[in-house]
Write a protein that holds these residues in place. Structure first.
Motif, PDB file in Angstrom:
ATOM      1  N   VAL A   1       0.850  -1.092   0.033  1.00 33.14           N
ATOM      2  CA  VAL A   1      -0.011   0.062   0.004  1.00 33.14           C
ATOM      3  C   VAL A   1       0.842   1.148   0.111  1.00 33.14           C
ATOM      4  CG1 VAL A   1      -1.901  -1.198   1.207  1.00 33.14           C
ATOM      5  CG2 VAL A   1      -0.304   0.013   2.641  1.00 33.14           C
ATOM      6  N   CYS A   2       0.307   2.208  -0.595  1.00 34.32           N
ATOM      7  CA  CYS A   2       1.083   3.415  -0.595  1.00 34.32           C
ATOM      8  C   CYS A   2       0.163   4.641   0.086  1.00 34.32           C
ATOM      9  CB  CYS A   2       1.131   4.012  -2.220  1.00 34.32           C
ATOM     10  SG  CYS A   2       2.637   2.947  -3.069  1.00 34.32           S
ATOM     11  N   PRO A   3       0.453   5.247   1.159  1.00 33.07           N
ATOM     12  CA  PRO A   3      -0.284   5.986   1.771  1.00 33.07           C
ATOM     13  C   PRO A   3      -0.782   7.403   0.827  1.00 33.07           C
ATOM     14  CG  PRO A   3       1.105   5.349   3.324  1.00 33.07           C
ATOM     15  CD  PRO A   3       1.705   4.779   2.036  1.00 33.07           C
ATOM     16  N   GLN A   4      -2.042   7.425   0.889  1.00 30.51           N
ATOM     17  CA  GLN A   4      -2.468   8.649  -0.090  1.00 30.51           C
ATOM     18  C   GLN A   4      -2.713  10.102   0.849  1.00 30.51           C
ATOM     19  OE1 GLN A   4      -2.317   8.353  -3.649  1.00 30.51           O
ATOM     20  NE2 GLN A   4      -1.307   6.655  -2.714  1.00 30.51           N
ATOM     21  N   THR A   5      -2.933   9.587   2.365  1.00 22.95           N
ATOM     22  CA  THR A   5      -2.892  10.678   3.283  1.00 22.95           C
ATOM     23  C   THR A   5      -2.391  10.471   4.421  1.00 22.95           C
ATOM     24  OG1 THR A   5      -4.980   9.534   4.281  1.00 22.95           O
ATOM     25  CG2 THR A   5      -5.504  11.391   2.580  1.00 22.95           C
ATOM     26  N   GLU A   6      -2.043  11.416   5.268  1.00 25.72           N
ATOM     27  CA  GLU A   6      -1.371  11.390   6.241  1.00 25.72           C
ATOM     28  C   GLU A   6      -2.076  10.315   7.376  1.00 25.72           C
ATOM     29  OE1 GLU A   6       1.932  12.268   7.079  1.00 25.72           O
ATOM     30  OE2 GLU A   6       1.873  13.487   5.113  1.00 25.72           O
ATOM     31  N   GLU A   7      -1.333   9.701   8.416  1.00 26.19           N
ATOM     32  CA  GLU A   7      -2.020   9.041   9.393  1.00 26.19           C
ATOM     33  C   GLU A   7      -2.463   9.944  10.464  1.00 26.19           C
ATOM     34  OE1 GLU A   7      -1.084   5.109  11.994  1.00 26.19           O
ATOM     35  OE2 GLU A   7       0.399   5.826  10.760  1.00 26.19           O
TER      36      GLU A   7
END
Length: 106
Positions: free
Chosen positions: A79-85
């Motif tokens: 997975v490639c994060p599209q938003t910050e956690e």
């Protein structure tokens, strides 16, 4: 149950963090986002970016196709994060690839 890679997508180019592999159960649900990944037993949920029909590896779509609301697809997902956690919020990700897929009833 080989590996599946989503083709022709800007998954990494829109990533806000480095892509990583995680084990979880991909499922569909009512609401937004429709496609989600339950991470382990921690109850953490990742949302899959892309609306009601997000780009997913073909093998993932085929495995879920018979009855996607009654099953979940366990596997290892790149997975490639599209938003910050942020604590208490669903993080949006893009699924670049999937491997070791196993369909099971929910």
């Amino acid at each position: 149950a080989g590996s599946a890679i989503a083709q022709d997508r800007p998954c990494e180019s829109h990533a806000v963090q480095a892509c990583y592999v995680m084990h979880g159960g991909l499922l569909t649900a009512n609401g937004t986002p429709s496609f989600r990944i339950m991470v382990g037993d921690a109850g953490r949920m990742l949302g899959i970016a892309g609306g009601e029909e997000p780009p997913l590896p073909d093998a993932v779509r085929k495995a879920l196709a018979p009855d996607m609301f009654s099953n979940r697809l366990l596997g290892d997902y790149m997975v490639c994060p599209q938003t910050e956690e942020h604590q208490g919020q669903m993080q949006m990700v893009c699924v670049k690839s999937a491997s070791n897929l196993k369909l099971e009833p929910r």
